[in-house]
Design a protein around this motif. Structure first.
Motif, PDB file in Angstrom:
ATOM      1  N   SER A  26       0.841  -1.194   0.000  1.00 21.14           N
ATOM      2  CA  SER A  26       0.000   0.000   0.000  1.00 21.14           C
ATOM      3  C   SER A  26       0.877   1.245   0.000  1.00 21.14           C
ATOM      4  O   SER A  26       2.074   1.190   0.288  1.00 21.14           O
ATOM      5  CB  SER A  26      -0.917  -0.010   1.223  1.00 21.14           C
ATOM      6  N   ALA A  27       0.298   2.376  -0.335  1.00 24.62           N
ATOM      7  CA  ALA A  27       1.052   3.628  -0.473  1.00 24.62           C
ATOM      8  C   ALA A  27       1.714   4.052   0.837  1.00 24.62           C
ATOM      9  O   ALA A  27       2.725   4.748   0.818  1.00 24.62           O
ATOM     10  CB  ALA A  27       0.131   4.730  -0.972  1.00 24.62           C
ATOM     11  N   VAL A  32       7.157   0.921   0.575  1.00 29.38           N
ATOM     12  CA  VAL A  32       7.018   2.094  -0.292  1.00 29.38           C
ATOM     13  C   VAL A  32       7.779   3.273   0.297  1.00 29.38           C
ATOM     14  O   VAL A  32       8.478   3.998  -0.414  1.00 29.38           O
ATOM     15  CB  VAL A  32       5.530   2.436  -0.520  1.00 29.38           C
ATOM     16  N   GLY A  33       7.686   3.466   1.601  1.00 28.28           N
ATOM     17  CA  GLY A  33       8.426   4.545   2.247  1.00 28.28           C
ATOM     18  C   GLY A  33       9.925   4.378   2.080  1.00 28.28           C
ATOM     19  O   GLY A  33      10.644   5.349   1.796  1.00 28.28           O
ATOM     20  N   MET A  38      15.036   5.907  -0.460  1.00 29.55           N
ATOM     21  CA  MET A  38      16.236   5.519  -1.202  1.00 29.55           C
ATOM     22  C   MET A  38      16.316   6.239  -2.543  1.00 29.55           C
ATOM     23  O   MET A  38      17.400   6.619  -2.987  1.00 29.55           O
ATOM     24  CB  MET A  38      16.276   4.000  -1.418  1.00 29.55           C
ATOM     25  N   SER A  39      15.177   6.455  -3.174  1.00 30.45           N
ATOM     26  CA  SER A  39      15.159   7.196  -4.431  1.00 30.45           C
ATOM     27  C   SER A  39      15.694   8.605  -4.210  1.00 30.45           C
ATOM     28  O   SER A  39      16.534   9.095  -4.967  1.00 30.45           O
ATOM     29  CB  SER A  39      13.734   7.238  -4.975  1.00 30.45           C
TER      30      SER A  39
END
Length: 57
Positions: A26-27, A32-33, A38-39
């Motif tokens: 999920s978002a 996702v976090g 990392m991005s």
């Protein structure tokens, strides 16, 4: 040394099989976090590398 190898092989197998992972995170999930963080982190590293390459450091 054998123990470390077995642990690494077991961890790799768990990742390959997707054990302990939801099908679609999920978002607001931890996965996702982490991916977002990392991005952002890797984008900052690329910006620093570009500054260093240009001599703007």
């Amino acid at each position: 040394m054998i123990t470390v190898g077995l642990l690494a092989a077991g961890g790799g197998l768990a990742v390959a099989l997707g054990l302990g992972r939801e099908q679609t995170p999920s978002a607001d999930s931890v996965d996702v976090g982490f991916a977002r963080d990392m991005s952002r982190h890797h984008l900052q590293a690329a910006e620093i590398a570009n500054l260093a390459h240009r001599g703007s450091w």
